[in-house]
Write an enzyme that holds these catalytic residues in place. Sequence first.
Site, short mmCIF file in Angstrom:
data_model
loop_
_atom_site.label_atom_id
_atom_site.label_comp_id
_atom_site.label_asym_id
_atom_site.label_seq_id
_atom_site.Cartn_x
_atom_site.Cartn_y
_atom_site.Cartn_z
N ASP A 45 0.84 -1.21 0.00
CA ASP A 45 0.00 0.00 0.00
C ASP A 45 0.87 1.25 0.00
O ASP A 45 0.53 2.26 -0.64
CB ASP A 45 -0.92 0.00 1.23
CG ASP A 45 -2.01 -1.05 1.12
OD1 ASP A 45 -2.47 -1.32 0.00
OD2 ASP A 45 -2.39 -1.61 2.17
N GLY A 46 2.00 1.21 0.72
CA GLY A 46 2.92 2.35 0.77
C GLY A 46 3.46 2.69 -0.62
O GLY A 46 3.68 3.86 -0.95
N ASN A 120 -4.75 8.78 1.44
CA ASN A 120 -5.22 8.19 2.70
C ASN A 120 -5.69 9.27 3.68
O ASN A 120 -6.81 9.27 4.10
CB ASN A 120 -4.09 7.42 3.39
CG ASN A 120 -4.10 5.94 3.07
OD1 ASN A 120 -5.04 5.44 2.47
ND2 ASN A 120 -3.07 5.25 3.48
N GLU A 121 -4.73 10.14 4.05
CA GLU A 121 -5.07 11.13 5.06
C GLU A 121 -4.03 12.23 5.17
O GLU A 121 -2.88 12.09 4.74
CB GLU A 121 -5.24 10.49 6.45
CG GLU A 121 -3.99 10.09 7.18
CD GLU A 121 -3.33 8.83 6.68
OE1 GLU A 121 -2.22 8.96 6.10
OE2 GLU A 121 -3.86 7.73 6.84
N ARG A 146 -6.83 20.47 21.88
CA ARG A 146 -5.47 20.33 22.41
C ARG A 146 -5.23 18.84 22.60
O ARG A 146 -6.06 18.14 23.20
CB ARG A 146 -5.33 21.07 23.74
CG ARG A 146 -3.89 21.08 24.19
CD ARG A 146 -3.67 21.95 25.39
NE ARG A 146 -2.40 21.59 25.96
CZ ARG A 146 -2.04 21.75 27.20
NH1 ARG A 146 -2.88 22.31 28.05
NH2 ARG A 146 -0.86 21.38 27.62
P1 NAD Z 1 3.32 1.39 5.27
O1 NAD Z 1 3.25 1.33 3.80
O2 NAD Z 1 4.12 0.41 6.01
O3 NAD Z 1 1.82 1.38 5.81
C1 NAD Z 1 1.57 1.10 7.11
C2 NAD Z 1 0.45 0.07 7.16
O4 NAD Z 1 -0.76 0.71 6.77
C3 NAD Z 1 0.64 -1.12 6.21
O5 NAD Z 1 0.25 -2.29 6.89
C4 NAD Z 1 -0.32 -0.82 5.07
O6 NAD Z 1 -0.81 -1.99 4.42
C5 NAD Z 1 -1.43 -0.10 5.82
N1 NAD Z 1 -2.24 0.77 4.99
C6 NAD Z 1 -1.83 1.77 4.18
N2 NAD Z 1 -2.89 2.33 3.56
C7 NAD Z 1 -3.99 1.65 4.02
C8 NAD Z 1 -5.37 1.76 3.78
N3 NAD Z 1 -5.85 2.70 2.98
N4 NAD Z 1 -6.20 0.92 4.44
C9 NAD Z 1 -5.74 -0.03 5.27
N5 NAD Z 1 -4.44 -0.19 5.55
C10 NAD Z 1 -3.58 0.64 4.93
O7 NAD Z 1 3.81 2.78 5.81
P2 NAD Z 1 3.91 4.13 5.08
O8 NAD Z 1 4.48 4.00 3.74
O9 NAD Z 1 4.54 5.07 6.04
O10 NAD Z 1 2.36 4.43 4.92
C11 NAD Z 1 1.80 5.55 5.43
C12 NAD Z 1 0.49 5.18 5.98
O11 NAD Z 1 0.66 4.53 7.23
C13 NAD Z 1 -0.31 6.41 6.30
O12 NAD Z 1 -1.08 6.82 5.18
C14 NAD Z 1 -1.14 6.00 7.48
O13 NAD Z 1 -2.47 5.67 7.11
C15 NAD Z 1 -0.47 4.77 8.02
N6 NAD Z 1 -0.13 5.03 9.42
C16 NAD Z 1 -0.82 4.35 10.35
C17 NAD Z 1 -0.59 4.59 11.69
C18 NAD Z 1 -1.41 3.83 12.69
O14 NAD Z 1 -2.27 3.06 12.26
N7 NAD Z 1 -1.18 4.04 13.96
C19 NAD Z 1 0.36 5.50 12.10
C20 NAD Z 1 1.06 6.20 11.11
C21 NAD Z 1 0.79 5.95 9.76
#
Ligand code: NAD
Length: 265
Positions: A45-46, A120-121, A146
């Site tokens: 996904d990344g 994503n966000e 906050r």
């Molecule tokens: P990454 O590619 O390792 O992604 C982290 C995890 O998020 C992986 O398991 C991936 O499959 C999953 N993921 C990504 N997009 C998804 C989606 N739309 N639905 C379900 N799972 C999804 O790490 P990266 O390259 O740094 O990816 C960034 C993403 O990581 C951010 O967009 C954010 O959504 C996610 N993230 C999650 C957390 C958390 O869940 N606590 C914290 C920081 C970032």
Amino acid sequence: MNYVVVDRGDQLSQELAQRFHTLAAENGLKRDEETPEMVISIGGDGTLLQAFHTHVERVSEVAFIGVHTGHLGFFADWQADELDELVKMMANNEPRIVRYPIAQIELDTDTGLTTHFALNEFTLKGVDNTLVAQIDINDELFEMFRGDGIVVSTPSGSTAYNKSVGGAVIHPSIESLQIAEIASINNRVYRTLGSSVVLPQHHHCDIISRKEQRLQLSFDHLNITRNDIRSIRCSVAGHKICFARYRPFTFWNRVREAFLGYEVK
Ligand code: NAD
């Protein structure tokens, strides 16, 4: 058909990218790094997020396809051993184009306005201390926040960071943005709703920095730090990301398989 491949950069993904180019040439597909019609992401996904940001300027003119090298992804449905089938499909079949909303984030800074997009966000956090911000919805004060941070997710991103902070899973056909809190502090001055809020396509929210603070801003996997943010406007972008589907890859199946572990027999 013109295509480009974005791979994760590890050995397996690079080998698969090479194999894809060989199969594509055999099937009459043309490699085009500048103006591709199809963007093939090989990795996870990344990698798809990376492909989206690489081609963000032409995002409504291209269609994305994800090949995963690990477990089934949210954006990547083709497996490494299915490259032959995928290339044949691309060469001989018309795909179904599925369009998902993306988020538009406009930063008002001391040096002017900049516009960013997220698949994503968008995440906002304080760097040195807790984040202090006013949140307005449609130009009216909604709450004084906050806490650790705020996640503004698209429906596609509702299953990612948003879900980890207790937000709802939203089907990507619903044009919307979801605002979710990360560890808000609630007292007499700062009071937040406590639950996530879903905004429809025609609404917007502004996050207004309420003190001098260094902020970490994340657009999917891309992070920047700034100390001159005045306000941030989040809305549903006027254009969408397109995915090319040659076979069904339904959202609820992905949710079930990823989080509940049930597979359809
Ligand atoms: P990454 O590619 O390792 O992604 C982290 C995890 O998020 C992986 O398991 C991936 O499959 C999953 N993921 C990504 N997009 C998804 C989606 N739309 N639905 C379900 N799972 C999804 O790490 P990266 O390259 O740094 O990816 C960034 C993403 O990581 C951010 O967009 C954010 O959504 C996610 N993230 C999650 C957390 C958390 O869940 N606590 C914290 C920081 C970032």
